[in-house]
Design a protein around this motif. Structure first.
Motif, mmCIF file in Angstrom:
data_model
loop_
_atom_site.group_PDB
_atom_site.id
_atom_site.type_symbol
_atom_site.label_atom_id
_atom_site.label_comp_id
_atom_site.label_asym_id
_atom_site.label_seq_id
_atom_site.Cartn_x
_atom_site.Cartn_y
_atom_site.Cartn_z
ATOM 1 N N TYR A 471 0.847 -1.197 0.000
ATOM 2 C CA TYR A 471 0.000 0.000 0.000
ATOM 3 C C TYR A 471 0.878 1.241 0.000
ATOM 4 O O TYR A 471 2.083 1.197 0.307
ATOM 5 C CB TYR A 471 -0.921 0.019 1.225
ATOM 6 N N THR A 472 0.297 2.349 -0.337
ATOM 7 C CA THR A 472 0.904 3.665 -0.165
ATOM 8 C C THR A 472 -0.191 4.619 0.303
ATOM 9 O O THR A 472 -1.345 4.499 -0.117
ATOM 10 C CB THR A 472 1.561 4.170 -1.457
ATOM 11 N N LYS A 473 0.151 5.561 1.147
ATOM 12 C CA LYS A 473 -0.839 6.529 1.635
ATOM 13 C C LYS A 473 -0.194 7.896 1.778
ATOM 14 O O LYS A 473 1.013 8.024 2.024
ATOM 15 C CB LYS A 473 -1.442 6.075 2.952
ATOM 16 N N LEU A 474 -1.028 8.915 1.602
ATOM 17 C CA LEU A 474 -0.578 10.308 1.664
ATOM 18 C C LEU A 474 -1.409 11.053 2.690
ATOM 19 O O LEU A 474 -2.642 10.993 2.667
ATOM 20 C CB LEU A 474 -0.725 10.973 0.295
ATOM 21 N N ASN A 475 -0.711 11.760 3.572
ATOM 22 C CA ASN A 475 -1.359 12.658 4.522
ATOM 23 C C ASN A 475 -0.696 14.025 4.419
ATOM 24 O O ASN A 475 0.544 14.116 4.329
ATOM 25 C CB ASN A 475 -1.237 12.129 5.956
ATOM 26 N N ALA A 476 -1.527 15.072 4.416
ATOM 27 C CA ALA A 476 -0.989 16.441 4.284
ATOM 28 C C ALA A 476 -1.862 17.403 5.078
ATOM 29 O O ALA A 476 -3.026 17.121 5.373
ATOM 30 C CB ALA A 476 -0.945 16.842 2.813
ATOM 31 N N ASP A 477 -1.253 18.521 5.425
ATOM 32 C CA ASP A 477 -2.013 19.580 6.108
ATOM 33 C C ASP A 477 -1.453 20.922 5.701
ATOM 34 O O ASP A 477 -0.306 21.031 5.247
ATOM 35 C CB ASP A 477 -1.956 19.409 7.633
ATOM 36 N N SER A 478 -2.254 21.936 5.870
ATOM 37 C CA SER A 478 -1.841 23.311 5.579
ATOM 38 C C SER A 478 -2.076 24.152 6.821
ATOM 39 O O SER A 478 -3.227 24.335 7.245
ATOM 40 C CB SER A 478 -2.635 23.883 4.402
ATOM 41 N N LEU A 479 -0.973 24.593 7.434
ATOM 42 C CA LEU A 479 -1.036 25.395 8.648
ATOM 43 C C LEU A 479 -1.863 24.708 9.729
ATOM 44 O O LEU A 479 -2.655 25.330 10.445
ATOM 45 C CB LEU A 479 -1.600 26.784 8.345
ATOM 46 N N GLY A 480 -1.700 23.376 9.792
ATOM 47 C CA GLY A 480 -2.378 22.604 10.824
ATOM 48 C C GLY A 480 -3.721 22.065 10.425
ATOM 49 O O GLY A 480 -4.283 21.206 11.123
ATOM 50 N N ALA A 481 -4.278 22.544 9.330
ATOM 51 C CA ALA A 481 -5.584 22.054 8.872
ATOM 52 C C ALA A 481 -5.350 20.884 7.917
ATOM 53 O O ALA A 481 -4.740 21.073 6.855
ATOM 54 C CB ALA A 481 -6.359 23.159 8.173
ATOM 55 N N PRO A 482 -5.829 19.667 8.262
ATOM 56 C CA PRO A 482 -5.520 18.509 7.423
ATOM 57 C C PRO A 482 -6.322 18.485 6.126
ATOM 58 O O PRO A 482 -7.477 18.901 6.085
ATOM 59 C CB PRO A 482 -5.891 17.326 8.317
ATOM 60 N N PHE A 483 -5.662 17.980 5.093
ATOM 61 C CA PHE A 483 -6.352 17.656 3.846
ATOM 62 C C PHE A 483 -6.884 16.223 3.960
ATOM 63 O O PHE A 483 -6.426 15.443 4.792
ATOM 64 C CB PHE A 483 -5.396 17.749 2.654
ATOM 65 N N PRO A 484 -7.832 15.871 3.131
ATOM 66 C CA PRO A 484 -8.295 14.483 3.132
ATOM 67 C C PRO A 484 -7.121 13.543 2.807
ATOM 68 O O PRO A 484 -6.320 13.820 1.920
ATOM 69 C CB PRO A 484 -9.359 14.445 2.022
ATOM 70 N N GLY A 485 -7.026 12.465 3.570
ATOM 71 C CA GLY A 485 -5.969 11.501 3.323
ATOM 72 C C GLY A 485 -6.301 10.594 2.137
ATOM 73 O O GLY A 485 -7.467 10.403 1.793
ATOM 74 N N GLU A 486 -5.270 10.064 1.518
ATOM 75 C CA GLU A 486 -5.461 9.119 0.420
ATOM 76 C C GLU A 486 -4.710 7.821 0.723
ATOM 77 O O GLU A 486 -3.617 7.842 1.297
ATOM 78 C CB GLU A 486 -4.976 9.706 -0.904
ATOM 79 N N TYR A 487 -5.326 6.721 0.281
ATOM 80 C CA TYR A 487 -4.762 5.393 0.523
ATOM 81 C C TYR A 487 -4.985 4.540 -0.716
ATOM 82 O O TYR A 487 -6.100 4.515 -1.258
ATOM 83 C CB TYR A 487 -5.445 4.732 1.729
#
Length: 556
Positions: A471-487
């Protein structure tokens, strides 16, 4: 009885003889009787050979932890058994047995061998026979067999001198030399070497027949019932495990491993891709590992006219590598930075995230990875015997192997970073595993430079079916506000053909054989592909390694 010594006129020596004359005749007759008795005794004594080891040969055996007295006794007993039994149908064996010669075994490099003009060269042994005018073994003579005592001392009677030939034991070599001692004309050339191979085989059968007869006699007489009940199960030197040992090989390797590069970012400007592999990671890392093999060498058997020793074996090979790459700052050259989505355009991020122009520099980028690969082998090695190896010296050896194999790889990694003003933080977590099933076919070529040291080269080809998942997954945030994660789950199958090549040196030291060499491997492993324009996927890419290998083989 013997009254004649006291009666001069009617004595034991005749009528009217003087005592001195009677005594003289008696002494003459007694002397003749003694001579005849000694002659009979000498003829009886000649009906056996006497095997003697030189002091230097004994010292070599003793130095390597062997009992010279037991070695000499076995040779003496078995040579007499074989010559006597085989002599029933082989005139040469009978002639040597009846001659009562001493079979003296000396070292090839000894002063005694040089004095006799014996030059062994690359052959393991040479014979200096003792013949009468008719070219037959001289009664009471002495045959000299010069053998390479380095190998004789280390391997004793039953371990092969040469890996390629399980039959190249000192015991068989010496039997081969006995044929030279049976007749002055027994030389090759012109003799065909098959004549000597047949003689050795017949001699071993004769020894076994003689032993069985001895055991039967013991049983009949009930003198050694316990020994006969267990001794009847003894086998000759042609049996499965007598000549060739159980062996293990263990070692390690260290070198460089190169796999496909990975990339999770790209730069673009106004929708036009500028660099599709921005901040790519080139994986060229150190690899290290251990290996272990255990094998049992079975009875040589004829295959296509050659004696082949078959050796089932089991092996394990394990390697490990890791990467730790830090990118403090990497300029996007004023372009936008694309953080690629792992679920493609249909994912919650719509293919990924993108910064504004001038905000695409990467800071605090980090890639870490732990990689492991393990392979298991169960197969069969074939050691091919060379008919002329005994007299024409140490020859390059070739043996083949085939094995069923199972292998697996495991790669766990992450890649993280921040845009230049810290507006976006991201992290990819990845896990990729694979299982391989297949067949390995290979060969090894050994070229001895002398009896203790040589060169080798090896090669193999692997046919494998590969099944990868992960699997691979991506987690990101902007100034502490998370974006939806992808898996994204991953899977891929592929049939692959890989290869191995290597070369090095080896050295023998008694039951130990050390080796050092270089080996290269090429096969395919799954690699992660992230583009943003489609779902992340696996692709099998080349895995190349070059390692320095050190190892030790131990014969039991």
């Amino acid at each position: 009885m013997f009254w004649g010594f006291n009666n001069y006129s009617n004595g034991w020596c005749g009528i009217a003889v003087r005592p001195r004359s009677c005594i003289t005749k008696f002494i003459v007759i007694a002397a003749i009787t003694i001579v005849l008795a000694l002659t009979v005794e000498s003829v009886s004594a000649f009906a056996t050979v006497n095997v003697v080891l030189s002091e230097q040969a004994k010292a070599k055996l003793k130095k390597n932890g062997k009992n010279p007295s037991k070695v000499q006794k076995r040779l003496n007993d078995d040579f007499n058994r074989g010559l006597k039994e085989l002599g029933k149908k082989h005139p040469g064996a009978k002639a040597l047995f009846d001659s009562g010669q001493t079979i003296r075994i000396i070292c090839a490099k000894s002063k005694e061998a040089k004095k006799l003009g014996i030059n062994v060269g690359l052959s393991p042994a040479e014979t200096h026979g003792d013949f009468d005018k008719k070219g037959k073994p001289r009664k009471g003579g002495q045959t000299i067999i010069a053998i390479k005592c380095g190998k004789f001392g280390r391997f004793g009677l039953d371990k092969p001198f040469f890996d390629i030939d399980p039959n190249s034991t000192a015991f068989r070599l010496l039997i081969h030399e006995l044929l030279h001692a049976t007749d002055k004309d027994r030389r090759h050339p012109p003799d065909d070497l098959d004549l000597y191979s047949s003689f050795v085989a017949d001699f071993l059968k004769a020894i076994e027949a003689a032993k069985k007869a001895e055991k039967k006699s013991e049983k009949d007489q009930k003198n050694e019932q316990a020994n006969s009940s267990t001794g009847s199960n003894r086998t000759s030197s042609t049996s499965a495990f007598t000549d060739t040992p159980f062996a293990i090989t263990t070692g390690g390797q260290v070198g460089r491993l190169k796999r496909s590069r990975v990339s999770f970012l790209r730069t673009e400007l106004g929708g036009i891709v500028v660099n599709s592999e921005f901040a790519r990671i080139s994986r060229n890392e150190q690899i290290a590992g251990l290996n272990f093999t255990a094998q049992v060498n079975l009875d040589p058997r004829p295959i296509m006219g050659k004696q082949v020793g078959l050796s089932p074996y089991f092996g394990v090979n394990n390697n490990y590598a890791e990467s730790d790459v830090y990118i403090p700052n990497l300029s996007a050259m004023g372009n936008q930075l694309g953080i690629l989505g792992v679920e493609g355009p249909t994912g919650p991020l719509g293919g990924g995230l993108i910064t504004g122009a001038g905000f695409g520099d990467l800071t605090n980028g980090q890639y870490m990875e732990h990689y492991r690969e393990t392979s298991f082998f169960f197969g069969l090695k074939g050691k091919i015997s060379l008919d002329d190896i005994l007299e024409e010296g140490i020859k390059p050896s070739l043996f083949l192997h085939g094995a069923f194999m199972y292998g697996n790889t495991r790669e766990k990694s992450y890649f993280s970073g921040t845009t230049n003003v810290g507006t976006v933080n991201f992290r990819y977590d990845n896990l990729i595993k694979s299982d391989r099933f297949g067949l390995e076919l290979g060969l090894k070529y050994k070229y001895p430079l002398n009896e203790d040291f040589g060169l080798y080269a090896n090669g193999a080809v692997r046919f494998t079916h590969n099944k990868a998942s992960g699997y691979t997954k991506l987690n990101a945030d902007s100034l502490g506000a998370p974006f939806p994660g992808e898996y994204q789950s991953l899977s891929k199958r592929k049939f692959d053909v890989g290869g191995i090549v290597g070369a090095g040196i080896f050295a023998d030291a008694g039951p130990l054989t050390g080796y050092a060499g270089v080996e290269g491997e090429l096969w395919k492993v799954p690699g992660l592909q992230v583009t943003g324009t489609e779902r992340a996927r696996l692709e099998f890419k080349d895995r190349t390694s070059w390692t320095v290998k050190l190892g030790l083989r131990i014969d039991f």
